[in-house]
Design an enzyme around this catalytic site. Structure first.
Site, mmCIF file in Angstrom:
data_model
loop_
_atom_site.group_PDB
_atom_site.id
_atom_site.type_symbol
_atom_site.label_atom_id
_atom_site.label_comp_id
_atom_site.label_asym_id
_atom_site.label_seq_id
_atom_site.Cartn_x
_atom_site.Cartn_y
_atom_site.Cartn_z
ATOM 1 N N GLU A 98 45.333 39.605 41.294
ATOM 2 C CA GLU A 98 43.805 39.938 41.681
ATOM 3 C C GLU A 98 43.629 40.272 43.137
ATOM 4 O OE1 GLU A 98 41.088 40.880 40.893
ATOM 5 O OE2 GLU A 98 39.645 39.176 40.302
ATOM 6 N N ASP A 99 42.433 41.079 43.210
ATOM 7 C CA ASP A 99 42.090 41.445 44.614
ATOM 8 C C ASP A 99 41.540 40.401 45.362
ATOM 9 O OD1 ASP A 99 39.848 41.446 43.068
ATOM 10 O OD2 ASP A 99 39.475 43.853 43.497
ATOM 11 N N ASP A 102 35.942 35.127 43.864
ATOM 12 C CA ASP A 102 34.551 34.897 44.386
ATOM 13 C C ASP A 102 34.169 33.526 43.907
ATOM 14 O OD1 ASP A 102 31.967 35.051 44.955
ATOM 15 O OD2 ASP A 102 31.935 37.363 45.194
ATOM 16 N N LEU A 107 38.823 34.890 37.062
ATOM 17 C CA LEU A 107 40.143 34.212 36.988
ATOM 18 C C LEU A 107 40.030 33.111 35.751
ATOM 19 C CD1 LEU A 107 41.679 34.616 40.445
ATOM 20 C CD2 LEU A 107 42.426 35.617 38.350
ATOM 21 N N PHE A 151 30.903 40.910 52.035
ATOM 22 C CA PHE A 151 31.331 41.886 50.991
ATOM 23 C C PHE A 151 32.279 42.724 51.458
ATOM 24 C CE2 PHE A 151 31.155 45.171 47.934
ATOM 25 C CZ PHE A 151 30.944 44.451 46.656
ATOM 26 N N ARG A 164 37.613 52.614 47.532
ATOM 27 C CA ARG A 164 38.847 51.987 47.094
ATOM 28 C C ARG A 164 40.196 52.783 47.796
ATOM 29 N NH1 ARG A 164 37.894 49.026 42.440
ATOM 30 N NH2 ARG A 164 36.313 49.924 40.906
#
Ligand code: IMP
Ligand code: MG
Length: 178
Positions: A98-99, A102, A107, A151, A164
């Site tokens: 996962e990036d 939050d 997840l 962010f 991206r």
């Protein structure tokens, strides 16, 4: 129209050393196991592609696409699978890639969902963690680095599908506020 500034957070060399450390840890822990990496699209694609090239253990690779964010910076709180895994994971050692963590809801949802297929194990490898924003009890087993409640964009991570492609990681601020 609001305008945004991209503030440098993690340069390429820093990301590379984080990814190397994670690959070393995973290689050490998963020797002799049947590792299946499940990459969460789209944000983790660049992280996955750098990570797998540094692994010293064999790994199968699969992808899920989860929709959890609407347009903009706030989560909708609703998660749905729009593309499921294709490799059978029963008895396998699954590692979710996962990036950013939050709220943790994405997840938590995916871990529970993958566990239904009776894998031998399900663990989490996340590049970034905004620990201050956690709403449910989910932790990365392998974590790149913690970040503030800002962010993030770049290195696969988007803001409304932009940024991206950037090889570095930035945080976004409105131009009139800083
Ligand atoms: P969670 O379910 O609240 O933990 O949200 C995790 C997902 O939200 C990640 O997979 C990201 O795609 C997205 N996300 C969280 N924080 C950011 C950010 O700072 N920039 C871009 N996407 C983010
Ligand atoms: Mg994501």
């Amino acid at each position: 129209m609001e305008r945004y500034r991209l503030n440098p957070l993690l340069p390429q060399e820093r990301i590379a050393s984080i990814v190397q450390r994670l690959a070393d840890q995973i290689s050490k822990d998963y020797g002799g196991r049947e590792l299946v990496l499940v990459c969460i699209l789209k944000g983790a694609f660049m992280f996955l592609s750098d990570l797998v090239r540094l692994l010293k253990v064999p790994a199968k690779i699969d992808f899920v696409r989860l929709a959890s964010y609407g347009a903009g910076m706030e989560t909708s709180g609703i998660i749905e699978i729009t593309k499921d895994i294709e490799i059978p994971v029963e008895g396998k050692d699954v590692l979710i890639i996962e990036d950013i963590i939050d709220s943790g809801r994405t997840l938590q949802f995916l871990k529970e969902r993958l566990s239904l297929a009776n894998p031998h194990s399900v663990k989490i490898c996340a590049l970034l963690d905004k620990k201050a924003r956690r709403e449910v009890a989910v932790e990365a087993d392998y974590l790149g680095t913690e970040v503030e409640d800002v962010f993030i964009v770049g290195y696969g991570i988007d803001f409304n599908e932009d940024y991206r492609h950037l090889p570095e990681i930035y945080y976004v601020t409105p131009i009139d506020q800083t």
